[in-house]
Design a protein around this motif. Structure first.
Motif, mmCIF file in Angstrom:
data_model
loop_
_atom_site.group_PDB
_atom_site.id
_atom_site.type_symbol
_atom_site.label_atom_id
_atom_site.label_comp_id
_atom_site.label_asym_id
_atom_site.label_seq_id
_atom_site.Cartn_x
_atom_site.Cartn_y
_atom_site.Cartn_z
ATOM 1 N N CYS A 125 -7.302 2.808 -8.027
ATOM 2 C CA CYS A 125 -7.134 4.236 -7.742
ATOM 3 C C CYS A 125 -8.485 4.856 -7.426
ATOM 4 O O CYS A 125 -9.531 4.285 -7.722
ATOM 5 C CB CYS A 125 -6.483 4.938 -8.930
ATOM 6 S SG CYS A 125 -4.850 4.257 -9.339
ATOM 7 N N ALA A 126 -8.466 6.049 -6.844
ATOM 8 C CA ALA A 126 -9.691 6.707 -6.396
ATOM 9 C C ALA A 126 -10.352 7.563 -7.473
ATOM 10 O O ALA A 126 -11.522 7.914 -7.339
ATOM 11 C CB ALA A 126 -9.394 7.569 -5.177
ATOM 12 N N GLY A 146 -6.205 9.248 0.083
ATOM 13 C CA GLY A 146 -6.290 8.137 1.031
ATOM 14 C C GLY A 146 -5.122 7.191 0.864
ATOM 15 O O GLY A 146 -3.972 7.583 0.933
ATOM 16 N N THR A 147 -5.425 5.935 0.618
ATOM 17 C CA THR A 147 -4.409 4.899 0.436
ATOM 18 C C THR A 147 -4.775 4.079 -0.785
ATOM 19 O O THR A 147 -5.948 3.813 -1.036
ATOM 20 C CB THR A 147 -4.345 3.976 1.669
ATOM 21 O OG1 THR A 147 -4.084 4.772 2.824
ATOM 22 C CG2 THR A 147 -3.260 2.940 1.537
ATOM 23 N N THR A 148 -3.766 3.662 -1.532
ATOM 24 C CA THR A 148 -3.991 2.795 -2.683
ATOM 25 C C THR A 148 -3.169 1.520 -2.502
ATOM 26 O O THR A 148 -2.208 1.502 -1.735
ATOM 27 C CB THR A 148 -3.623 3.510 -4.003
ATOM 28 O OG1 THR A 148 -3.988 2.681 -5.103
ATOM 29 C CG2 THR A 148 -2.145 3.818 -4.087
ATOM 30 N N VAL A 149 -3.548 0.486 -3.204
ATOM 31 C CA VAL A 149 -2.849 -0.795 -3.138
ATOM 32 C C VAL A 149 -2.342 -1.137 -4.535
ATOM 33 O O VAL A 149 -3.091 -1.076 -5.510
ATOM 34 C CB VAL A 149 -3.775 -1.920 -2.612
ATOM 35 C CG1 VAL A 149 -3.094 -3.269 -2.685
ATOM 36 C CG2 VAL A 149 -4.200 -1.609 -1.176
ATOM 37 N N ASP A 160 0.850 -1.182 0.000
ATOM 38 C CA ASP A 160 0.000 0.000 0.000
ATOM 39 C C ASP A 160 0.886 1.232 0.000
ATOM 40 O O ASP A 160 2.090 1.153 0.220
ATOM 41 C CB ASP A 160 -0.974 0.005 1.179
ATOM 42 C CG ASP A 160 -0.324 0.183 2.539
ATOM 43 O OD1 ASP A 160 0.907 0.373 2.628
ATOM 44 O OD2 ASP A 160 -1.049 0.130 3.544
ATOM 45 N N MET A 161 0.265 2.367 -0.316
ATOM 46 C CA MET A 161 0.963 3.645 -0.285
ATOM 47 C C MET A 161 -0.072 4.757 -0.148
ATOM 48 O O MET A 161 -1.182 4.643 -0.668
ATOM 49 C CB MET A 161 1.821 3.842 -1.525
ATOM 50 C CG MET A 161 1.052 3.980 -2.822
ATOM 51 S SD MET A 161 2.105 4.011 -4.278
ATOM 52 C CE MET A 161 2.284 2.251 -4.564
ATOM 53 N N PRO A 162 0.293 5.811 0.581
ATOM 54 C CA PRO A 162 -0.638 6.929 0.717
ATOM 55 C C PRO A 162 -0.765 7.699 -0.597
ATOM 56 O O PRO A 162 0.175 7.754 -1.387
ATOM 57 C CB PRO A 162 -0.014 7.797 1.805
ATOM 58 C CG PRO A 162 1.384 7.336 1.975
ATOM 59 C CD PRO A 162 1.504 5.986 1.370
#
Length: 136
Positions: free
Chosen positions: A109-110, A86-89, A80-82
Motif C-alpha cells: 500500500c502507499a 494510484g494502483t496497488t497489487v 491489481d486495483m486502483p
C-alpha cells in the motif's frame, strides 16, 4: 515488503480446489465476499479483468475492479486495483495441505492509512471465506 504492506495467513478447513473455486467462481465469490448479487465478473487469466460492487456494513456499495497479473490455478492469484493514490497489487497464495489449505493474502500500500483500511477489509474477507467453506 514495505512499511505499508500487510500479510495475512489463514489455514482454511477445505482442500485447495474448493478454496480456488470459492475465490474464482463468480457465484461462489459473491456468496461470501460482501459483493452485491450479480455484480461479480471475473476473467481469471493473466490480463483478464475482474470487478465487483462491495457492500460493507455501513454506507453504499463501492465498485472495485482490476486486472489479473498472474494466475496459477489452485496456487496463485496476483491482481491489481486502483486506489486513491494510484494502483496497488494484492497477492493470494494457496498451499495445499491435503484436507486443508494455507492461504496467504498480502498487499503493498502507499500509506499507513491505506494499509490499515486494506488489512481490515482483507481480514473480514478471509474470515468470511473461512465461514463459507465451513458450511460447504
Amino acid at each position: 515488503m514495505s512499511d505499508f504492506s500487510y500479510r495475512l495467513t489463514r489455514t482454511l478447513d477445505a482442500p485447495v480446489a474448493a478454496v480456488w473455486q470459492a475465490w474464482t467462481d463468480d457465484k461462489q465469490y459473491e456468496q461470501w465476499s460482501y459483493s452485491v448479487p450479480g455484480s461479480v465478473h471475473q476473467d481469471v487469466r493473466p490480463g483478464g479483468a475482474w470487478s465487483a460492487a462491495v457492500q460493507g456494513p455501513e454506507g453504499p456499495a463501492i465498485e472495485i475492479n482490476g486486472t489479473y497479473l498472474e494466475v496459477e490455478p489452485e496456487r496463485l492469484l496476483v491482481m491489481d486495483m486502483p486506489t486513491p493514490t494510484g494502483t496497488t497489487v494484492m497477492k493470494l497464495e494457496l498451499t495445499d495441505k491435503g484436507a486443508s489449505t494455507e492461504a496467504v493474502l498480502s498487499q503493498e500500500c502507499a500509506s499507513a492509512e491505506e494499509r490499515d483500511m486494506a488489512e481490515q477489509g482483507s481480514t473480514m474477507l478471509l474470515d468470511s471465506l473461512a465461514a463459507f467453506l465451513a458450511k460447504s
